[in-house]
Design an enzyme around this catalytic site. Structure first.
Site, PDB file in Angstrom:
ATOM      1  N   ASP A  78      55.474  34.999  80.864  1.00  9.78           N
ATOM      2  CA  ASP A  78      55.754  35.533  79.531  1.00  9.78           C
ATOM      3  C   ASP A  78      55.607  37.045  79.481  1.00  9.78           C
ATOM      4  O   ASP A  78      56.327  37.731  78.741  1.00  9.78           O
ATOM      5  CB  ASP A  78      54.830  34.885  78.499  1.00  9.78           C
ATOM      6  CG  ASP A  78      55.346  33.520  78.064  1.00  9.78           C
ATOM      7  OD1 ASP A  78      56.140  32.935  78.810  1.00  9.78           O
ATOM      8  OD2 ASP A  78      54.949  33.056  76.989  1.00  9.78           O
ATOM      9  N   CYS A 119      50.431  29.023  83.781  1.00 10.65           N
ATOM     10  CA  CYS A 119      50.842  29.904  82.694  1.00 10.65           C
ATOM     11  C   CYS A 119      51.400  29.161  81.485  1.00 10.65           C
ATOM     12  O   CYS A 119      51.479  27.937  81.472  1.00 10.65           O
ATOM     13  CB  CYS A 119      51.782  30.973  83.223  1.00 10.65           C
ATOM     14  SG  CYS A 119      50.892  32.158  84.273  1.00 10.65           S
ATOM     15  N   LYS A 121      53.869  28.062  79.290  1.00 10.81           N
ATOM     16  CA  LYS A 121      54.638  26.874  78.930  1.00 10.81           C
ATOM     17  C   LYS A 121      54.585  25.794  80.007  1.00 10.81           C
ATOM     18  O   LYS A 121      54.964  24.660  79.769  1.00 10.81           O
ATOM     19  CB  LYS A 121      56.110  27.233  78.661  1.00 10.81           C
ATOM     20  CG  LYS A 121      56.290  28.413  77.727  1.00 10.81           C
ATOM     21  CD  LYS A 121      55.520  28.242  76.431  1.00 10.81           C
ATOM     22  CE  LYS A 121      55.505  29.517  75.616  1.00 10.81           C
ATOM     23  NZ  LYS A 121      54.767  30.625  76.224  1.00 10.81           N
ATOM     24  N   CYS A 192      46.401  35.954  82.946  1.00 11.61           N
ATOM     25  CA  CYS A 192      45.822  37.167  82.356  1.00 11.61           C
ATOM     26  C   CYS A 192      44.440  36.870  81.766  1.00 11.61           C
ATOM     27  O   CYS A 192      44.175  35.776  81.291  1.00 11.61           O
ATOM     28  CB  CYS A 192      46.761  37.743  81.321  1.00 11.61           C
ATOM     29  SG  CYS A 192      48.383  38.157  82.006  1.00 11.61           S
ATOM     30  N   GLU A 442      58.211  35.356  71.653  1.00 13.25           N
ATOM     31  CA  GLU A 442      56.932  35.947  71.295  1.00 13.25           C
ATOM     32  C   GLU A 442      57.136  37.407  70.897  1.00 13.25           C
ATOM     33  O   GLU A 442      58.013  38.080  71.425  1.00 13.25           O
ATOM     34  CB  GLU A 442      55.959  35.874  72.474  1.00 13.25           C
ATOM     35  CG  GLU A 442      55.465  34.474  72.756  1.00 13.25           C
ATOM     36  CD  GLU A 442      54.450  34.425  73.872  1.00 13.25           C
ATOM     37  OE1 GLU A 442      53.845  33.359  74.049  1.00 13.25           O
ATOM     38  OE2 GLU A 442      54.263  35.428  74.580  1.00 13.25           O
ATOM     39  N   SER A 468      52.347  36.085  71.243  1.00  6.93           N
ATOM     40  CA  SER A 468      51.537  35.875  72.440  1.00  6.93           C
ATOM     41  C   SER A 468      50.100  35.598  72.027  1.00  6.93           C
ATOM     42  O   SER A 468      49.652  36.030  70.948  1.00  6.93           O
ATOM     43  CB  SER A 468      51.585  37.134  73.312  1.00  6.93           C
ATOM     44  OG  SER A 468      50.519  37.157  74.219  1.00  6.93           O
TER      45      SER A 468
END
Length: 552
Positions: A78, A119, A121, A192, A442, A468
């Protein structure tokens, strides 16, 4: 076993011959066939290390007496897809991933699955597939990256890059400092560092019992993550032998436990889409009403980046999900005593857990008197919309501002960059919903610019798109119905007044009803943004965000 359909009997001679061609030994033909659905790719930092984790899972499966088969699925980053047309593919990829896993497992009659994910999705997509298939399945989330650091400043991907752009444009930091932060904010493989969507979903998967304890918060580059991967491979063979299926684990109670955890942590607003989509796949009655009900009973116990300074590393060291379960189970009657994939009950996990109450606050001494997420209603969103309350300063809980309308993210971002947005404005971004986008992009770029320019407490943003998990500030998304379905957000005009009241859970367009009716009569729907390819097909089948934006 399911796999008997492709390996037992004289009529399966061709099938066995083809399986031998893959390297399966004659002795292994009698073992359970376990698929490793891997989302490895060199394109996504949260997934680049998965080749090693695949090996650990494979070792575990073979040590446990199974036969492993690895196959791949798509994976979208993303962060890399953010701020341009690529983000339109992110949410639709969830359904694509579910379809891929379902197709491979059903076509080859696998007995069980280890779902290697990380991550945004990919995790819900794989879990949706597991519930559709309802064969023994366990999830391994690869885990968060190490914290960034530069000149003794702790960095995360959001604060060190997206928000830093706004700080640079505002003259707070130099270009040299921006480049330093860019190079040091993401120092390793992994998802992240903050409680963005990837880590939110990892936490909720562990809470509902579909991954091993400590899986969600254990760093992707740690030896412990390799051990968890191996143990998950061992566990899936036992699950096949004992016929432990996803619908034994993912129930209404375990999903509501996940909602409670989400509210206590202040996770990504995307969790509403994903939990509703997961529930739909399992035929479980769950809706925004459950979020609304539970939000009145749960207060926020920890603030993780971007809403606070703690990262997933700090949360892990404070006890992680097990520690949070200990805090919630003992004091929140709605948190039920469910089981995980290896038979541990919530009560057993809570008894063994340790928690640092300086980081994860006691239930009766919460950080705030509100839950970390909120559902708002009103004439602008009669079917509901969501806000990350954890990321909003309490001084902004009641806000009235002037609308400035944009029919795409790009137009809004350009206006913010050009200093056209001032204190007291409500930025309206529409035609970015599941159908109208299509793909429900997002809005991290515009929201981060608003915060970076110092407007986080004086400017609001509302959209039929989404945010996000890294978004903070007065940002409301998932407005239903969306503009392309005739929602009122499509009728807002520049200069209209909009009231946001988080305490009363209301989002209101302050325009006379007669004027609204006239606007409805005069309204002309814009042409679809996509007319061919995957996105056009997705737009034709996707449902509203309040139903989980499921397609098909």
């Amino acid at each position: 076993m399911n796999s008997d359909k492709i390996k037992k009997g004289i009529e399966r001679t061709p099938h066995r011959s083809l399986l031998y061609a893959t390297g399966v030994s004659k002795k292994s033909m009698d073992r359970p066939f376990i698929g490793i659905a891997s989302s490895f790719t060199d394109l996504v930092p949260g997934h680049v290390m998965m080749r090693d984790l695949e090996r650990q899972i494979e070792k575990g499966i073979h040590s446990g007496g199974g036969q492993a088969f690895i196959f791949g699925t798509p994976a979208v980053c993303d962060g890399i897809a953010m701020g341009h047309s690529g983000m339109k593919y992110s949410l639709p990829s969830r359904d694509l991933i579910a379809d891929c896993v379902e197709t491979m497992a059903s076509a080859h009659q696998l007995d069980g699955l280890v779902l290697l994910t990380n991550c945004d999705k990919i995790t819900p997509g794989m879990l949706i597939a597991a519930l559709r298939l309802n064969i023994p399945s366990i999830i391994v989330t690869a885990g968060p990256m190490l914290d960034g650091s530069c000149k003794c400043e702790k960095l995360s991907m959001i604060k060190g890059t997206f928000e830093a752009i706004g700080r640079y444009m505002n003259g707070e930091i130099t270009e040299e400092r921006l480049i330093e932060m860019e190079e040091e904010s993401c120092p390793s493989a992994g998802s992240c560092q903050g409680l963005y969507t990837a880590n939110t979903m990892a936490c909720l998967v562990e809470t509902m019992g579909m991954s091993l304890p400590n899986c969600a918060t254990t760093s992707t580059v740690s030896a412990k993550k390799r051990q968890i991967a191996f143990e998950s491979g061992m566990a899936i063979v036992d699950m096949v032998k004992n016929d432990v299926k996803p619908l034994n684990i993912v129930t209404k109670d375990s999903l509501r436990n996940a909602i409670i955890m989400d509210l206590a942590l202040g996770g990504s607003t995307n969790s509403t889409l994903h939990l509703l989509g997961i529930a739909a796949a399992g035929g479980i009655d769950l809706g925004l009403k459950d979020f609304e009900e539970l939000s009145g009973k749960v207060h926020q116990l920890i603030k993780l980046d971007p809403s606070g300074t703690y990262t997933m590393t700090d949360f892990h060291n404070a006890g992680g999900i097990s520690g949070a379960i200990k805090t919630l189970y003992k004091h929140c009657p709605e948190f039920k005593n469910t089981k995980n994939v290896i038979g541990n009950t919530v009560e057993e996990i809570a008894e063994k857990a340790w928690v640092n109450e300086e980081v994860v606050k006691p239930f009766d001494k919460p950080l705030t008197q509100t839950a970390g997420l909120g559902v708002l209603y009103g004439n602008l969103s009669p079917e509901g919309c969501v806000i990350k309350v954890a990321g909003v300063d309490s001084s902004c809980f009641e806000f009235e501002g002037t609308a400035k309308c944009y029919n795409s993210e790009e137009l809004a971002t350009e206006a913010i960059q050009n200093d056209e947005i001032k204190a007291g404005d409500v930025v309206v971004i529409r035609y970015e919903g599941p159908q109208g986008g299509p793909g429900m992009r997002e809005m991290l770029a515009p929201t981060s610019l608003i915060v970076g320019k110092g407007l986080g407490k004086s400017v609001a943003l509302i959209t039929d798109g989404r945010f996000s998990g890294g978004t903070r500030g007065l940002c409301i998304g998932h407005i239903c119905p969306e503009a392309s379905q005739g929602g009122l957000i499509g009728l807002i005009k520049d200069g209209d007044k909009i009231r946001i009241d988080i305490n009363k859970k209301e989002l209101t367009l302050l325009v006379d009803e007669k004027e609204i009716e006239q606007r409805k009569k005069d309204f002309v729907m814009p042409e679809p943004k996509e007319t061919k390819g995957y996105l056009a097909k997705y737009a034709r089948s996707v449902k509203s965000a309040n139903l989980g934006a499921i397609s098909g």
